[in-house]
Design a protein around this motif. Structure first.
Motif, PDB file in Angstrom:
ATOM      1  N   LEU A  24     -31.915  15.025-147.376  1.00  0.00           N
ATOM      2  CA  LEU A  24     -33.267  15.560-147.264  1.00  0.00           C
ATOM      3  C   LEU A  24     -34.290  14.496-147.633  1.00  0.00           C
ATOM      4  O   LEU A  24     -35.401  14.463-147.082  1.00  0.00           O
ATOM      5  N   ALA A  25     -33.920  13.597-148.532  1.00  0.00           N
ATOM      6  CA  ALA A  25     -34.848  12.513-148.879  1.00  0.00           C
ATOM      7  C   ALA A  25     -35.129  11.637-147.665  1.00  0.00           C
ATOM      8  O   ALA A  25     -36.265  11.212-147.434  1.00  0.00           O
ATOM      9  N   THR A  26     -34.085  11.386-146.843  1.00  0.00           N
ATOM     10  CA  THR A  26     -34.356  10.571-145.653  1.00  0.00           C
ATOM     11  C   THR A  26     -35.245  11.333-144.674  1.00  0.00           C
ATOM     12  O   THR A  26     -36.102  10.745-144.026  1.00  0.00           O
ATOM     13  N   VAL A  27     -35.039  12.662-144.593  1.00  0.00           N
ATOM     14  CA  VAL A  27     -35.917  13.453-143.723  1.00  0.00           C
ATOM     15  C   VAL A  27     -37.349  13.383-144.248  1.00  0.00           C
ATOM     16  O   VAL A  27     -38.316  13.211-143.485  1.00  0.00           O
ATOM     17  N   ALA A  28     -37.478  13.459-145.570  1.00  0.00           N
ATOM     18  CA  ALA A  28     -38.817  13.363-146.150  1.00  0.00           C
ATOM     19  C   ALA A  28     -39.445  12.020-145.816  1.00  0.00           C
ATOM     20  O   ALA A  28     -40.635  11.936-145.487  1.00  0.00           O
ATOM     21  N   MET A  29     -38.638  10.944-145.858  1.00  0.00           N
ATOM     22  CA  MET A  29     -39.180   9.626-145.524  1.00  0.00           C
ATOM     23  C   MET A  29     -39.613   9.574-144.066  1.00  0.00           C
ATOM     24  O   MET A  29     -40.598   8.918-143.727  1.00  0.00           O
ATOM     25  N   LEU A  30     -38.854  10.260-143.211  1.00  0.00           N
ATOM     26  CA  LEU A  30     -39.232  10.283-141.794  1.00  0.00           C
ATOM     27  C   LEU A  30     -40.617  10.904-141.633  1.00  0.00           C
ATOM     28  O   LEU A  30     -41.501  10.341-140.983  1.00  0.00           O
ATOM     29  N   PHE A  31     -40.817  12.053-142.274  1.00  0.00           N
ATOM     30  CA  PHE A  31     -42.116  12.697-142.122  1.00  0.00           C
ATOM     31  C   PHE A  31     -43.196  11.924-142.857  1.00  0.00           C
ATOM     32  O   PHE A  31     -44.359  11.912-142.445  1.00  0.00           O
ATOM     33  N   ALA A  32     -42.830  11.239-143.942  1.00  0.00           N
ATOM     34  CA  ALA A  32     -43.815  10.402-144.619  1.00  0.00           C
ATOM     35  C   ALA A  32     -44.263   9.270-143.695  1.00  0.00           C
ATOM     36  O   ALA A  32     -45.440   8.906-143.653  1.00  0.00           O
ATOM     37  N   ALA A  33     -43.304   8.726-142.925  1.00  0.00           N
ATOM     38  CA  ALA A  33     -43.671   7.654-141.998  1.00  0.00           C
ATOM     39  C   ALA A  33     -44.603   8.188-140.917  1.00  0.00           C
ATOM     40  O   ALA A  33     -45.622   7.573-140.594  1.00  0.00           O
ATOM     41  N   PHE A  34     -44.268   9.369-140.370  1.00  0.00           N
ATOM     42  CA  PHE A  34     -45.161   9.977-139.379  1.00  0.00           C
ATOM     43  C   PHE A  34     -46.542  10.201-139.992  1.00  0.00           C
ATOM     44  O   PHE A  34     -47.573   9.945-139.371  1.00  0.00           O
ATOM     45  N   ALA A  35     -46.547  10.686-141.230  1.00  0.00           N
ATOM     46  CA  ALA A  35     -47.824  11.013-141.863  1.00  0.00           C
ATOM     47  C   ALA A  35     -48.650   9.760-142.090  1.00  0.00           C
ATOM     48  O   ALA A  35     -49.868   9.764-141.867  1.00  0.00           O
TER      49      ALA A  35
END
Ligand code: HEM
Ligand code: CU
Ligand code: CU
Lengths: 191, 594, 278
Positions: A24-35
């Motif tokens: 889930l941390a990697t998913v969070a990083m993905l959305f952080a990158a989009f953000a």
């Protein structure tokens, strides 16, 4: 008899939880990158806000309700009321599918209003972020379906620990994706 | 997070006897998966080396025609002359394949899979099924990348950094057609595959260690994989996000990276407002940590080989671990040093310059620790040791090159020249390559139960390290003379005339380097079938993998209970007729010294 | 023991490292940069000299230490001192690490930053020659504002590779006297040069090796560079960011002329048909 809500975890169960959280941390990083891309792109001179379809509020409610239904499934399951637990899982599944359909409706409404992906950076991000989130929801629904089947077929009675572990993963994933959605929704509607 | 569990870790997942397919193809065994990764990576290295040959032939002898190549590669060498678009595709694919499909596969996923469970005393990885998936997704992504050579327009040609608009506009360069799309998809698969194996490594280190294996008893190899995997997990999603956005720009008409008013080849594009710099930020947010993902395991491996050949403990073990942690953390905040002259604000440049320079502190300390580990040792110069010394040497010269590039003022002149090419080949190319060869010689007996041939190994070392060093050392100075990178030839400029001879020397050394890799191939294949049978612990080393048979049984340690009693560098002690104590030896027999 | 290799063999490896260290330093010392022709470039060159000297010493010392440890280690049957006290370890490595860190960080702060800010903070003097460079695959469009000191309007929409590569608005009076050339530019000695950089298509990078000027040109941005040529001569412009097939020969010419010769040159270019390649 009541199953302890947080039984002493076996080593294996702890490993699975750790792995899940790292994923889930990697998913969070993905959305952080989009953000962060969103924040940078927001400064562009061509930024043009689109009107977000109000159905998104309904979808948000469905997602929250799904979380609630899962919590209920967990609670009644822990009291070994398997029929109610299965029913609650079914409700959660239905709410999840409802969320996805609702997102489709939102896309449909935008498209019929002539707002497609290249229309404006805001719409590009809208489609991309909702799409990326929806793909994760689809995967989460798969996990939820599995847990629901476990509950319904009585695996919870036979292998309570296995059921509890599956339930825990499902809840974690679903609440996490709810959190991601609230973040995404806030980002695209407020900024 | 350490557990004093009473059961043997991972024992609950021991697998029953299986048929050939489940055992060697769709295997769940981390050792088999590790070897699958290593073999795949080595095959990809052959492709990468073939591409390097083409590059150096062109740069060394830019005016020659190549009739033979024209027959083999009629499209790339029409009329015997290398086409510029083919050159760019070759450079791009060489970089991509070497970084992602050779080094990441062999060093990180390959050795990582093989060694981490063995060295922490686990029976398998934490999530064997995810591990198998990781390999097959990885193999798919490698195949996809190779396949892109054969599509319309050829493989991607915008460099391994794929800067838009060049990579975003199909007409900007032939490779930016279908080739670039496949490149992006393949990278997405690569990241998925890396994520699965990275999760596995972190989870295994965190929670499947043998009783007694505290974090401070883990070999530096394990530490380096642990930190590299965390780095990769946190950094790689940025490239996924960027790749998705680039795909939309290419195929859905969005303008994430494409600004207004582009006129490419006479055609007016309708995009507006996008930012090409955004791609660079996202790419380097992944790209810089990625280089550490590769180099940390290489350093860890060398640190574990060295004491077995000096017969004394490593110098500054705990300090080195802290350095790994510090380097990992710092590497997340320095990506902008790849963009000093990109047009980013000069203040940001100053920040990134200062931040980058702080990395030299832990890196130097780590290097000094390695060097000091040699001092006072009783050195046996076996092949793994030769390559480990080469790791140290290249790490030193590459790091010193980093001092130039991290310094924004010096980088203004050196960026995008061959200085950068020299720097990163010393590091991401050389340190990792030498560690790969050292590690393969060192663990080959464990993996296959046979020794590799020493004599061929030594010849291979000389013919690999010497030309390697000359090539990339000279490239730094080509950069100081101003030679820009990614040039198809240096013939168009007067100020580059002086570099002709040097390029000839570089190309000649490259031919020696590439040709001598056949020694390794021969040694590898021959030893696989004919090598001398290996003992369980041929190097008299202390870590756990040497306490089991060569090759290890399916569950790694058989029925033996495994309890760890000491740190991994107990060399130079009195232990009967031996001078070392492996990590299982109880304190009653040999005193624990660290 | 198969690892019991001979002293002779180990010694050759030690000599290899020492030889590469010393040979590398000897080769490196023989290399010269493109001859210098700008004022701030002297600062960049002293930055590089500082690095060449300090890292050169560290490089040779490191390779020789490596060789020495191997040379002596190969002759040792028993190890010398097994463990070092942890405090000593921290002191030795810490001190060396700090030393290199100081060399690195000190170089950035003491030598690098002043040059960096001199270059980027320079407000162009009033008499600076302003030139606009518009890069495209694979040439440099050069434009001088002419006597009025004003660039005429242009737009991407009007760009046409054959008839109007810069998309000039022919109706704009400010643009009437603009001077346009391709791949050739000249500046007068004694005045600062102010370049406005743009790109029409992909990222290019404007590189003047002799002037220590290198600036990426990201389309959509308009970076400016200001520098001061210090001698007359004819120099080359190179592209240093991959921009496509002919990246390697996107060559331009940058001439520094005496003021009189420059005025003559500019007048020559100002013919109505200006704009063709040289
Ligand atoms: C002392 C430590 C280091 C410093 C200060 C440093 C600094 C830099 C800087 C500033 C650049 C950008 C140069 C430019 O494009 O102008 C660079 C490029 C690069 N570095 Fe390092 N570096 C260090 C260590 C490493 C290590 C350990 C690796 C790999 C294992 C590495 C791999 C690379 C690569 C691959 C590039 C080039 C990327 C490209 O443009 O294609 N560096 N380094
Ligand atoms: Cu970097
Ligand atoms: Cu170019």
């Amino acid at each position: 008899m009541q199953l302890a809500l947080e039984p002493e975890l076996s080593r294996r169960e702890e490993t699975v939880r750790l792995g899940l959280w790292m994923f889930l941390a990697t998913v969070a990083m993905l959305f952080a990158a989009f953000a962060s891309a969103y924040l940078v792109r927001r400064g562009g001179s061509d930024w043009m806000r689109i009107n977000l379809p109000p159905v998104l509020w309904l979808n948000t409610a469905l997602l929250v309700a799904g979380s609630g239904a899962l919590e209920a499934a967990h609670a009644v399951g822990a009291r070994r009321r398997w029929l109610s637990a299965s029913a609650a899982c079914g409700v959660a599944l239905a709410l999840g599918v409802g969320f996805l359909l609702g997102q489709l409706v939102a896309w449909e409404q935008l498209l019929s209003a002539g707002v497609d992906m290249p229309e404006s950076p805001h719409s590009s991000f809208f489609y991309m972020l909702t799409g990326a989130h929806a793909l994760h929801v689809v995967a989460a629904l798969g996990v939820m379906l599995w847990t629901g089947l476990l509950t319904w077929t009585g695996a919870g009675r036979r292998q309570p620990r296995r059921w509890a572990a599956a339930m825990h993963s499902t809840r974690t994933i679903w609440h996490f994706l709810l959190g991601v959605w609230l973040f995404v929704f806030a980002l695209i509607s407020l900024y | 997070m350490s557990h004093a569990a009473t059961t043997v870790p991972g024992h609950d997942q021991s697998h029953p006897e299986l048929g050939f397919i489940r055992r060697y193809v769709f295997s769940l065994d981390h050792k088999v998966i590790g070897i699958q990764y290593i073999v795949t990576g080595l095959l990809m290295a052959l492709v990468g080396a073939a591409l390097a040959t083409l590059i150096r032939l062109q740069l060394g002898w830019p005016e020659r025609t190549w009739p033979l190549l024209a027959q083999l590669l009629p499209k790339g060498y029409a009329g015997g002359v290398m086409a510029p678009e083919f050159y760019l595709a070759v450079v791009t694919m060489h970089g991509t394949i070497m970084v992602f499909f050779f080094m990441s596969y062999v060093l990180v996923s390959g050795f990582g899979n093989y060694l981490v469970p063995l060295q922490v005393g686990a029976r398998d990885m934490a999530f064997p099924l995810a591990n198998m998936l990781s390999f097959w997704i990885g193999a798919l992504s490698a195949l996809l990348m190779i396949a892109s050579f054969f599509v319309e327009g050829g493989a991607a040609a915008a460099g391994w950094t794929a800067y838009p608009p060049l990579s975003a506009v199909a007409t900007a360069v032939p490779g930016s057609g279908m080739g670039q799309t496949i490149w992006l998809l393949s990278m997405a698969f690569f990241i998925a595959s890396f994520t699965l194996s990275g999760l596995n490594i972190v989870a295994t280190v965190f929670s499947v260690r043998a009783p007694g294996m505290s974090m401070w008893r883990m070999p530096l190899t394990v530490w380096s994989y642990f930190i590299a995997s965390i780095l990769g997990l946190l950094a790689f999603p940025a490239l996924t996000a960027a790749a998705v956005m680039l795909l939309f720009d290419r195929h859905a008409g969005t303008s994430f990276f494409l600004p207004a008013g582009l006129v490419v080849g006479g055609r007016h594009l309708t995009n507006s407002g996008g930012s090409p710099l955004l791609w660079q930020h996202l790419f380097w947010f992944l790209g810089h940590p990625e280089v550490y993902v590769l180099i940390l395991p290489a350093l860890g491996i060398a640190c574990d080989i060295i004491p077995a050949f000096t017969r004394k403990p490593i110098f500054g073990y705990r300090l080195s671990v802290w350095c790994l942690v510090a380097v990992g953390a710092l590497s997340m905040v320095v990506w902008g040093h790849h963009m000093f002259v990109s047009g980013m604000s000069p203040f940001t440049g100053e920040y990134f310059s200062i931040a980058t320079m702080t990395i030299t502190l832990p890196m130097t300390v780590f290097g000094v620790n390695m060097l000091a580990s040699l001092r006072g040792g009783a050195i046996r110069m076996g092949v793994p040791m030769m390559f480990s010394c080469a790791v140290l040497a290249l790490f030193g010269s590459g790091g010193l090159g980093g001092l130039y590039l991290g310094n924004a003022t010096a980088d203004m002149q050196l960026t995008d020249t061959y200085f950068v090419v020299g720097h990163f080949h010393m590091m991401i190319g050389g340190v990792t390559l030498m560690a790969t060869f050292g590690g393969l010689h060192y663990w080959f007996p464990k993996m296959f139960g046979r020794m590799m041939n020493e004599t061929i190994g030594k010849a291979h070392f000389w013919l690999t390290f010497t030309p390697f060093f000359i090539i990339f050392f000279m490239q730094h100075f080509l950069g100081i003379q101003g030679a820009p990178r990614r040039y198809y030839a240096f013939t168009a400029y007067d100020f580059l005339r002086e570099t002709r001879i040097q390029n000839l020397v570089v190309s000649s050394c490259a031919m020696v380097l590439i040709a001598s890799q056949s020694l390794f191939v021969v040694n590898f294949v021959w030893s696989l079938f004919r090598g001398a049978p290996a003992a369980d612990n041929p190097w008299e080393a202390t870590t756990l993998e040497w306490t089991t048979s060569s090759p290890p049984p399916h569950d790694n340690f058989g029925q033996a209970e495994l309890t760890v009693h000491r740190w991994p560098y107990e060399y130079g002690v009195e232990s009967g007729d031996r001078d070392f104590a492996d990590q299982r030896v109880p304190p009653g027999r040999v005193p624990v010294t660290a | 023991m198969s690892t019991q290799t001979s002293v002779f063999h180990s010694s050759t490896v030690a000599l290899l490292f020492a030889g590469l260290g010393l040979g590398g330093a000897w080769y490196g010392a023989s290399i010269v940069m493109p001859s210098l022709a700008s004022r701030h470039g002297a600062g960049i060159d002293s930055m590089l000299s500082y690095l060449l000297v300090t890292t050169g010493i560290l490089f040779v010392a490191g390779y020789c230490a490596l060789a020495w440890f191997i040379w002596t280690g190969a002759r040792r049957r028993r190890i010398d001192q097994r463990l070092t006290r942890r405090r000593t370890e921290w002191l030795v490595s810490g001190a060396l690490g700090l030393a290199v860190g100081l060399i690195a960080e000190g170089g950035v702060l003491a030598i690098g930053m002043p040059v960096w800010s001199e270059y980027f903070d320079a407000t162009p003097p009033a008499d600076a020659v302003t030139v606009e460079i518009t890069a495209q695959q694979f040439l440099w469009n050069v434009r001088y504002p002419g006597a009025d000191g004003q660039f005429g309007r242009n737009s991407a929409a009007a760009m046409d590779d054959v008839s109007n590569p810069l998309g000039l608005d022919r109706a704009d009076p400010a643009g009437r006297d603009d001077v346009v050339t391709q791949n050739v530019m000249a500046v007068p000695l004694g005045r600062a040069v102010r370049l406005r950089l743009r790109s029409k298509d992909v990222i290019h990078s404007f590189f003047l090796p002799n002037f220590r000027v290198k600036q990426d040109i990201v389309p959509g941005m308009t970076p400016e560079v200001v520098f001061f040529p210090t001698r007359e001569g004819s120099f080359e412009i190179a592209c240093s960011e991959l921009c496509g097939l002919a990246h390697y020969r996107m060559r331009g010419f940058f001439d520094v002329l005496s003021p009189a010769a420059f005025d003559r040159w500019l007048a020559e270019q100002a013919t109505p048909t200006a704009g063709g390649p040289r």
